[in-house]
Structure formats: C-alpha cells, structure tokens
Design an enzyme around this catalytic site. Structure first.
Site, PDB file in Angstrom:
ATOM      1  N   LYS A  73       0.899  -1.170   0.000  1.00 16.98           N
ATOM      2  CA  LYS A  73       0.000   0.000   0.000  1.00 16.98           C
ATOM      3  C   LYS A  73       0.935   1.217   0.000  1.00 16.98           C
ATOM      4  CE  LYS A  73      -1.663   3.111   1.892  1.00 16.98           C
ATOM      5  NZ  LYS A  73      -1.429   4.521   1.433  1.00 16.98           N
ATOM      6  N   GLU A 126      -0.207   7.553  -1.145  1.00 15.37           N
ATOM      7  CA  GLU A 126      -1.121   8.079  -2.170  1.00 15.37           C
ATOM      8  C   GLU A 126      -0.506   9.301  -2.860  1.00 15.37           C
ATOM      9  OE1 GLU A 126      -1.417   8.042   1.005  1.00 15.37           O
ATOM     10  OE2 GLU A 126      -2.073   9.990   1.778  1.00 15.37           O
ATOM     11  N   SER A 177       5.185   8.607   9.439  1.00 12.44           N
ATOM     12  CA  SER A 177       5.316   9.527  10.573  1.00 12.44           C
ATOM     13  C   SER A 177       5.042   8.792  11.891  1.00 12.44           C
ATOM     14  CB  SER A 177       4.334  10.679  10.395  1.00 12.44           C
ATOM     15  OG  SER A 177       3.018  10.166  10.321  1.00 12.44           O
ATOM     16  N   CYS A 230      14.045  10.883   6.581  1.00 10.24           N
ATOM     17  CA  CYS A 230      13.958  10.589   8.015  1.00 10.24           C
ATOM     18  C   CYS A 230      15.329  10.639   8.657  1.00 10.24           C
ATOM     19  CB  CYS A 230      13.324   9.224   8.241  1.00 10.24           C
ATOM     20  SG  CYS A 230      14.375   7.890   7.683  1.00 10.24           S
ATOM     21  N   GLU A 244       9.115  17.700  14.015  1.00  8.11           N
ATOM     22  CA  GLU A 244       9.732  17.193  12.784  1.00  8.11           C
ATOM     23  C   GLU A 244       9.222  18.086  11.650  1.00  8.11           C
ATOM     24  OE1 GLU A 244       8.537  13.382  11.064  1.00  8.11           O
ATOM     25  OE2 GLU A 244      10.584  13.091  10.361  1.00  8.11           O
TER      26      GLU A 244
HETATM   27  P1  NAD Z   1       2.573   9.389   6.728  1.00 10.13           P
HETATM   28  O1  NAD Z   1       2.657   8.815   8.096  1.00 10.13           O
HETATM   29  O2  NAD Z   1       1.657  10.528   6.503  1.00 10.13           O
HETATM   30  O3  NAD Z   1       2.110   8.248   5.679  1.00 10.13           O
HETATM   31  C1  NAD Z   1       2.745   6.999   5.634  1.00 10.13           C
HETATM   32  C2  NAD Z   1       1.735   5.957   5.143  1.00 10.13           C
HETATM   33  O4  NAD Z   1       0.671   5.867   6.078  1.00 10.13           O
HETATM   34  C3  NAD Z   1       1.122   6.296   3.793  1.00 10.13           C
HETATM   35  O5  NAD Z   1       1.018   5.135   3.027  1.00 10.13           O
HETATM   36  C4  NAD Z   1      -0.241   6.836   4.179  1.00 10.13           C
HETATM   37  O6  NAD Z   1      -1.228   6.622   3.172  1.00 10.13           O
HETATM   38  C5  NAD Z   1      -0.579   6.064   5.426  1.00 10.13           C
HETATM   39  N1  NAD Z   1      -1.457   6.814   6.326  1.00 10.13           N
HETATM   40  C6  NAD Z   1      -1.475   8.159   6.509  1.00 10.13           C
HETATM   41  N2  NAD Z   1      -2.409   8.488   7.419  1.00 10.13           N
HETATM   42  C7  NAD Z   1      -3.003   7.338   7.820  1.00 10.13           C
HETATM   43  C8  NAD Z   1      -4.037   7.024   8.749  1.00 10.13           C
HETATM   44  N3  NAD Z   1      -4.655   7.973   9.448  1.00 10.13           N
HETATM   45  N4  NAD Z   1      -4.381   5.739   8.913  1.00 10.13           N
HETATM   46  C9  NAD Z   1      -3.751   4.773   8.205  1.00 10.13           C
HETATM   47  N5  NAD Z   1      -2.771   5.004   7.310  1.00 10.13           N
HETATM   48  C10 NAD Z   1      -2.395   6.270   7.126  1.00 10.13           C
HETATM   49  O7  NAD Z   1       4.072   9.744   6.285  1.00 10.13           O
HETATM   50  P2  NAD Z   1       4.555  10.546   4.992  1.00 10.13           P
HETATM   51  O8  NAD Z   1       4.207  11.986   5.156  1.00 10.13           O
HETATM   52  O9  NAD Z   1       4.142   9.836   3.762  1.00 10.13           O
HETATM   53  O10 NAD Z   1       6.144  10.359   5.124  1.00 10.13           O
HETATM   54  C11 NAD Z   1       6.963  11.183   5.902  1.00 10.13           C
HETATM   55  C12 NAD Z   1       7.207  10.586   7.275  1.00 10.13           C
HETATM   56  O11 NAD Z   1       7.815   9.305   7.147  1.00 10.13           O
HETATM   57  C13 NAD Z   1       8.178  11.415   8.109  1.00 10.13           C
HETATM   58  O12 NAD Z   1       7.705  11.466   9.426  1.00 10.13           O
HETATM   59  C14 NAD Z   1       9.468  10.627   8.030  1.00 10.13           C
HETATM   60  O13 NAD Z   1      10.358  10.830   9.104  1.00 10.13           O
HETATM   61  C15 NAD Z   1       8.945   9.236   8.008  1.00 10.13           C
HETATM   62  N6  NAD Z   1       9.927   8.295   7.479  1.00 10.13           N
HETATM   63  C16 NAD Z   1      10.553   7.472   8.381  1.00 10.13           C
HETATM   64  C17 NAD Z   1      11.534   6.596   7.940  1.00 10.13           C
HETATM   65  C18 NAD Z   1      12.255   5.714   8.918  1.00 10.13           C
HETATM   66  O14 NAD Z   1      12.952   4.805   8.501  1.00 10.13           O
HETATM   67  N7  NAD Z   1      12.108   5.932  10.220  1.00 10.13           N
HETATM   68  C19 NAD Z   1      11.853   6.537   6.571  1.00 10.13           C
HETATM   69  C20 NAD Z   1      11.170   7.367   5.678  1.00 10.13           C
HETATM   70  C21 NAD Z   1      10.198   8.242   6.160  1.00 10.13           C
END
Ligand code: NAD
Length: 507
Positions: free
Chosen positions: A182, A185, A235, A290, A389
């Site tokens: 998944k 988006e 996140s 990240c 962040e």
């Molecule tokens: P996000 O948390 O908004 O989304 C990540 C995934 O979760 C997406 O597929 C999204 O569709 C899904 N999602 C979003 N809201 C949701 C909900 N309410 N319920 C269920 N699923 C949901 O993250 P983002 O903005 O796409 O990416 C950036 C974040 O990812 C930053 O916080 C970054 O630090 C983190 N990140 C962490 C690592 C790591 O290894 N720790 C690596 C890359 C990115």
C-alpha cells in the site's frame, strides 16, 4: 490494463492483483502531482475495505506454491530483477523525480540503494539456514528451520517511493512470503513500476500485489485475518497507530516513524567539511528524509563561523524544478501545503526569540512547490523548531558549551533515529557513539543511513517493534522458526537384523 502502459499514459493509477492491472472501482480518489510543475499527473483510487480484501485474497491464493518454490529459485529471481533495474535505472530515477520532486542525482542515489536491497535479497539462501544440535539429549537431535510467515503487507511513505517499498519486498519474497504493497497516495507511480519490474523478472501472479488508499484500506489490512506481518514506514503518530492496531490483531509489526536528527560540530572539526556535510544532510531531498539533519549543535567557539558558513553555502544552492533538469541542487517539496507549513516555521522561530540567519522564503518562477533552504540560529531546545519534525529544508542551530549538554539534548529528544558528530578527537567521537540516545550514529558522516546489509535501527519514537528493516533482522522478521526434536530407535524389527542395518556406537 497492460502493465507496459501502466506508468506512461494512465489517468487513474491501477491496483495490481493476481498478476492483473485493474482499475479500482471507487468514487474516492486523490490527486498525484508533479511537484516541479505543480501539475496534476494522475488520480489514485482510495480502495474500499472490500476491494482491499480481494487484493489480499490474491496473495493468499499465491502463497502455497510460492512458499514451496526452492529458496534458491526465489533468490535467482532477484538476479534477474537486478539486471532489469540496471537496464532501466534512469527510467526508475526519472519517475521518482517526477512524482516526488527530488533532484535527478538524488533519485539515482535512491535507486542505487534500491538495487542494493535486491543484491542483499539475492544472498538470502546463505542467511536463512537453520541450526542443529545433534545429541542434545541421549540420541535426540534438535534443529530449527525458518519458514515464511505468510502474507506480508508494506505501508510506505512518500519520501522514498522506490527505495522504501524495496526495503521490504525483496526480503519478504525471497523468504517465501507473498506481499501486498500500500504505497503513499502522494507517490504511487513508482510502486506501479516496481510491479512491472517484478513481472518482467518472472514473478508468478499474485505473489506481489498493490492496493491504494487511505485509512479505510490500511485498517482493512491491519485487521485482515489472513495478513501475518505488517511493515510500516511513515510519521510517528501513524507508526504508533499501525503498531498498536496490528499487534492487537495478532500480526507481527515493524513500524518506523519520524525523526529529529542532531548534527554535532566540535570546535576542532574541519569547518569546510562540516559545513558541506551538514548542508547536504539538512537540505538534501529538500529535508524530506527521516535521516535528514534537523538540529546542528555548535560546541564552543565554532558557532559563529558555522552559522556563517552554513548560510553562505545554503544560499549558493540552486533551487528549482528538478524534472529533466540536472542543473539544480534542491528540488521542490511534495505539496504546496507542505511548503506553506515549512515556511511558517520562520515566523514561529522568530516569535520565540530565535534568529533567522537565512530565510528560504523567496518568489520562484512557475507553479512548482518551491522553497529555499533556511538556517535558524540561537535556537533553544524548548522552541517549536527544536521539537517538531519539520521535514523540510530548515536547519536549526543550537549553541552549546560541551559534549555533556549534547548528550542531555539527546536524552530529552523523544525520537531516536540518527545523530552525527564532526570532530578530529577520537575520545569525543567514542563518548558520542557510546552515549548519544539514537540508534544510528555518524562520525564525520552527515547521513548515517545504513546500507542494505545492516539494520535501520531507529530507537524511541522513531521505531515501534523489535526486528528492524534491512539486514539480518529483516530475515528474522519475515520468517518464523520451527524447532524439531528427533529421536530414532534401533529397530527390533526382523528386517533390521540384516547386517546392512548394523551400526556400532562410537563411544
Ligand atoms: P505518513 O505517516 O503521513 O504516511 C505513511 C503511510 O501511512 C502512507 O502510506 C499513508 O497513506 C498512510 N497513512 C497516513 N495516514 C493514515 C491514517 N490515518 N491511517 C492509516 N494510514 C495512514 O508519512 P509521509 O508523510 O508519507 O512520510 C513522511 C514521514 O515518514 C516522516 O515522518 C518521516 O520521518 C517518516 N519516514 C521514516 C523513515 C524511517 O525509517 N524511520 C523513513 C522514511 C520516512
């Protein structure tokens, strides 16, 4: 829909189920943008729970044959995949830039890391072997072997649309699992290309699948009785939700979250090297990593020259649209709203008493989601810029007097992804490595992100779970052990009286 057409000409991003590209029937969609131009480039469906369940079923159906496929054959597919990725390297990188906005050089670096995951997975047969201990009790032998866990799910963020899904997929597949991805988006097109590449490499139908969506789709995956394991990257609030919901429903979960990474510059550090490394860490990929440096901590009298050097260097970076453009050092951010959110931190910081040494807010030609790099000086740890962040090209500078206060900052930070020190002093480096409260440490390295062969060891609120992504921990995550105790008796059966069966105890 034919796979070859999938990324080039579609308006609606397809799902991939049982080896077929299917247009998902849903009224709810989200728009995919090209951040360099601000133009909409596709619609991505928000799949319902029912549609999501059908995609999971395809992974369920493919599992029995795939898990019985010899591991060496599963690994051999990775050699073919690697070859195809090398041949289509620039195409994969260009698509990452198109939907994410990072520079072409950064996208090529991302794809290189992706290829390395495939290389790691190709070596899994040597790492997945079991253990035996003959005669653990009288004439009893013990052995463990690793079995796949079953249907695995990956839920991924927007910032590494090719690499992060491939942190998961190659390892899960070679370990004998089937997979449902998944993707974000915001960047779903690279996932479609991954599906095409795996198909071209010869992966059987249903072993790898893609579904698109938001909470409804994710919740259907987290609660589906046939899903065994969830890998999540995103996140922190969502990582925590995924971990709690997934484990409550009996899944094994690894959930990597957000970060706030510190970059320490000691007074003896090489200023020029440190400035370049800090700027690359904080502003690379527009700060949307990240492992991006977010807080520079200047120790002692290096503070003034460091802020000056960072501001000078950052203002020389060429910021602009990255698509088809090699002459740019920093591309756009993912969305217009994100630019506005990041820009808002300048006023927040100034309002809290920090000094904006370089303000990235500028007027840019065109409709791309652009903002320049910013450096904020005189930041103190309670300020919002030091806590949030930001996930954009903003580097805050905290002035400190000694290394102990740096260790204290680390202990107070709720995250724990990466931290780096710049110094020529071995003891300072050792103290930092040993005592700083983060799971990935850099010594004169600005982005200490591990390569495929080592685990991505986030700590604290940067990771929920116990087995991390990458390295041998990932093989443990995607397999479960079976232990067998065996005892064979000397037979009293007449047929065994024949001398051919006779053995002597070698006591
Ligand atoms: P996000 O948390 O908004 O989304 C990540 C995934 O979760 C997406 O597929 C999204 O569709 C899904 N999602 C979003 N809201 C949701 C909900 N309410 N319920 C269920 N699923 C949901 O993250 P983002 O903005 O796409 O990416 C950036 C974040 O990812 C930053 O916080 C970054 O630090 C983190 N990140 C962490 C690592 C790591 O290894 N720790 C690596 C890359 C990115």
């Amino acid at each position: 829909m034919c796979a070859a057409q999938a990324t080039s000409s579609l308006d609606t991003v397809p799902i991939f189920s049982a080896g077929k590209w299917i247009e998902c029937n849903t009224a709810r969609t989200a728009t995919v943008f090209n951040p360099s131009t601000g133009q909409a480039i596709a619609q991505v469906p928000m799949c319902s729970a029912e549609e999501t369940g059908r995609v999971v079923q395809s992974a369920v159906d493919a599992l029995p044959a795939w898990k019985e496929t010899p591991v060496v054959e599963r690994a051999r597919l990775m050699f073919r995949l690697r070859q195809i990725m090398e041949e289509r390297f620039n195409e994969i990188a260009a698509l990452v830039t198109r939907e994410h906005g990072k520079t072409l050089a950064e996208s090529r670096a991302e794809v290189q890391r992706t290829v390395e995951m495939v290389e790691f997975a190709a070596g899994i047969p040597a790492m997945i072997t079991g253990e035996t201990l003959p005669n653990i009790a009288a004439e009893v032998d013990a052995e463990t072997v690793r079995h796949p866990v079953g249907v695995c799910v990956g839920i991924t963020p927007y910032n590494f649309p090719s690499m992060v899904p491939m942190w998961m997929i190659p390892v899960a597949l070679v370990c004998g699992n089937t997979f449902v991805l998944k993707p974000s988006e915001k960047t779903p097109l690279s996932a479609v290309l991954i599906g095409e590449l795996l198909t071209e490499a010869g992966l059987p139908d249903g072993v790898f699948n893609i579904v698109h969506g938001d909470k409804e789709c994710v919740d259907a995956l987290l609660t589906h009785p046939d899903v065994a394991a969830i890998s999540f990257v995103g996140s922190t609030p969502i990582a925590k939700y995924i971990y709690e919901t997934g484990t409550k429903n009996g899944k094994r979960v690894q959930a990597a979250g957000g970060a706030k990474n510190h970059l320490i510059v000691m007074p003896d550090a090489d200023l020029d090297i440190s400035v370049k490394a800090l700027a690359a860490s904080a502003f690379g990929c527009g700060g949307q990593r990240c492992m991006a440096g977010s807080i520079a901590v200047a120790i002692g009298n290096i503070g003034d020259p460091l802020v000056e050097g960072l501001s000078d260097h950052a203002s020389s970076l060429r910021v602009g649209p990255s698509e088809d453009n090699e002459d740019v050092d920093m591309g756009p951010l993912i969305r217009r709203e994100h630019v506005e959110r990041v820009a808002g931190y300048m006023d927040i910081a100034a309002g809290e008493g920090a000094k904006v040494a370089l303000d990235g807010r500028q007027d840019f030609a065109g409709d791309g989601f652009l903002i320049g790099p910013s450096v904020i000086d005189q930041v103190r740890s309670p300020m919002q810029v030091a806590r949030d962040e930001i996930f954009g090209p903003v580097l805050s500078v905290i002035r400190a007097t000694d290394l102990d206060s740096v260790l204290k900052l680390g202990r107070a930070c709720p995250y724990g992804n990466g931290a780096s020190i710049f110094t020529r002093d071995g003891f300072a480096a050792r103290q930092f490595k040993q005592h700083f409260n983060a799971g990935m440490i850099g010594i004169n390295v600005g982005v200490p992100a591990p390569m495929a062969w080592f685990p991505f060891t986030g700590w604290n609120q940067s990771f929920f779970g116990d087995l991390h992504i990458q390295g041998s921990e990932s093989i443990h995550f995607y397999t479960r052990q079976k232990m067998t105790m065996t005892r064979w008796f000397a037979s009293s059966d007449d047929s065994h009286q024949d001398p051919v069966w006779k053995t002597e105890r070698k006591d």
